[in-house]
Write an enzyme that holds these catalytic residues in place. Structure first.
Site, short mmCIF file in Angstrom:
data_model
loop_
_atom_site.label_atom_id
_atom_site.label_comp_id
_atom_site.label_asym_id
_atom_site.label_seq_id
_atom_site.Cartn_x
_atom_site.Cartn_y
_atom_site.Cartn_z
N LYS A 11 0.83 -1.20 0.00
CA LYS A 11 0.00 0.00 0.00
C LYS A 11 0.88 1.26 0.00
O LYS A 11 2.10 1.17 0.22
CB LYS A 11 -0.94 -0.06 1.21
CG LYS A 11 -1.95 -1.23 1.12
CD LYS A 11 -2.80 -1.34 2.38
CE LYS A 11 -3.82 -2.47 2.28
NZ LYS A 11 -4.63 -2.61 3.53
N TYR A 51 -12.29 -2.96 -3.24
CA TYR A 51 -12.83 -3.08 -1.88
C TYR A 51 -14.36 -3.02 -1.85
O TYR A 51 -14.94 -2.63 -0.83
CB TYR A 51 -12.25 -1.97 -0.99
CG TYR A 51 -10.83 -2.24 -0.51
CD1 TYR A 51 -10.52 -3.40 0.21
CD2 TYR A 51 -9.81 -1.33 -0.76
CE1 TYR A 51 -9.22 -3.64 0.66
CE2 TYR A 51 -8.50 -1.57 -0.30
CZ TYR A 51 -8.22 -2.72 0.41
OH TYR A 51 -6.95 -2.96 0.87
N ASN A 114 -1.75 -0.30 7.32
CA ASN A 114 -1.24 -1.66 7.58
C ASN A 114 -0.39 -2.25 6.44
O ASN A 114 -0.21 -3.45 6.34
CB ASN A 114 -2.36 -2.59 8.04
CG ASN A 114 -3.44 -2.81 7.01
OD1 ASN A 114 -3.32 -2.33 5.88
ND2 ASN A 114 -4.48 -3.53 7.38
N HIS A 117 -1.75 -5.59 1.32
CA HIS A 117 -2.99 -6.33 1.05
C HIS A 117 -2.64 -7.73 0.57
O HIS A 117 -1.66 -7.91 -0.16
CB HIS A 117 -3.81 -5.64 -0.04
CG HIS A 117 -4.90 -6.51 -0.59
ND1 HIS A 117 -6.10 -6.67 0.03
CD2 HIS A 117 -4.92 -7.33 -1.68
CE1 HIS A 117 -6.84 -7.55 -0.65
NE2 HIS A 117 -6.15 -7.95 -1.69
N GLU A 128 -8.83 -10.46 -8.26
CA GLU A 128 -8.02 -9.26 -8.03
C GLU A 128 -6.86 -9.15 -9.01
O GLU A 128 -6.54 -8.05 -9.47
CB GLU A 128 -7.54 -9.26 -6.57
CG GLU A 128 -8.70 -9.05 -5.60
CD GLU A 128 -8.35 -9.30 -4.13
OE1 GLU A 128 -7.17 -9.55 -3.83
OE2 GLU A 128 -9.27 -9.24 -3.29
P1 DAT Z 1 -7.44 -7.42 5.39
O1 DAT Z 1 -6.67 -6.31 4.68
O2 DAT Z 1 -6.66 -7.95 6.57
O3 DAT Z 1 -7.91 -8.50 4.45
P2 DAT Z 1 -10.20 -6.49 5.44
O4 DAT Z 1 -10.35 -7.14 4.10
O5 DAT Z 1 -11.19 -6.81 6.49
O6 DAT Z 1 -8.72 -6.76 6.05
O7 DAT Z 1 -10.21 -4.91 5.26
C1 DAT Z 1 -9.52 -4.31 4.18
C2 DAT Z 1 -8.78 -3.10 4.67
O8 DAT Z 1 -9.72 -2.15 5.19
C3 DAT Z 1 -7.82 -3.35 5.84
O9 DAT Z 1 -6.56 -3.82 5.41
C4 DAT Z 1 -7.76 -2.00 6.48
C5 DAT Z 1 -9.16 -1.46 6.30
N1 DAT Z 1 -9.97 -1.74 7.50
C6 DAT Z 1 -10.53 -2.91 7.85
N2 DAT Z 1 -11.20 -2.82 9.01
C7 DAT Z 1 -11.05 -1.53 9.41
C8 DAT Z 1 -11.49 -0.78 10.53
N3 DAT Z 1 -12.24 -1.34 11.48
N4 DAT Z 1 -11.13 0.53 10.60
C9 DAT Z 1 -10.40 1.09 9.63
N5 DAT Z 1 -9.94 0.46 8.55
C10 DAT Z 1 -10.27 -0.83 8.44
MG MG Z 2 -9.33 -8.43 2.89
#
Ligand code: DAT
Ligand code: MG
Length: 151
Positions: A11, A51, A114, A117, A128
């Site tokens: 990212k 997303y 974080n 991805h 994707e």
């Molecule tokens: P991951 O990236 O671990 O697969 P995800 O698919 O649930 O996680 O979410 C995609 C991204 O969205 C994640 O990397 C960061 C953001 N995100 C997820 N939950 C969040 C939250 N509660 N607050 C802020 N950003 C969040």
């Molecule tokens: Mg995810």
């Protein structure tokens, strides 16, 4: 033993913080095969499509803003079990909860930054990669080390 593909993306924070090489290195050293790689400025529409399952979440606007805030490094990786293994190498979504030794556990402190991805299923891996790479940008090749990685 199914060969899978996963979409991995450094990212914008990972690019800005200079950890691209470190991240690529972890997947290389593990023994997966790199089949696609590019630095890319993501348009808003693509971030929203990527997303789309999170569209209703309160953090969705900030998430797409973050992903489009600077260049990302797009990668396609291939291997037996690569989808789940990559998720383990990456660590859980919240970097403060991610285990030391994982990418997020070692390199990040906040969910909103974080650094990386990784696809959550083989189906999403395919979806994707098709979304982020054009025809001809993904290469098929046989690494010289293949017989030393799998019997
Ligand atoms: P991951 O990236 O671990 O697969 P995800 O698919 O649930 O996680 O979410 C995609 C991204 O969205 C994640 O990397 C960061 C953001 N995100 C997820 N939950 C969040 C939250 N509660 N607050 C802020 N950003 C969040
Ligand atoms: Mg995810």
């Amino acid at each position: 033993e199914d060969v899978e593909e996963t979409y991995i993306m450094v990212k914008p924070d990972g690019v800005q913080r200079g950890v691209v090489g470190e991240i690529i290195s972890r997947f290389e050293k593990k023994g997966f095969k790199l089949t696609g790689l590019k630095l890319f400025q993501c348009p808003k529409e693509l971030a929203e499509e990527h997303y789309k399952e999170l569209k209703e979440k309160p953090f969705f606007p900030k998430l797409t803003e973050y992903i489009t805030s600077g260049p990302v490094v797009c990668m396609a990786w291939e291997g037996v079990g690569v989808v789940a293994s990559a998720r383990k190498l990456i660590g859980v979504t919240n970097p403060l909860q991610a285990e030391p030794g994982t990418i997020r556990g070692d390199l990040a402190v906040q969910t909103g930054r974080n650094v990386i991805h990784g696809s959550d299923s083989p189906e999403n891996g395919k979806r994707e990669i098709a979304l982020w790479f054009k025809e001809g940008e993904v290469c098929q090749w046989t690494p010289a080390q293949a017989p030393w990685l799998r019997e």
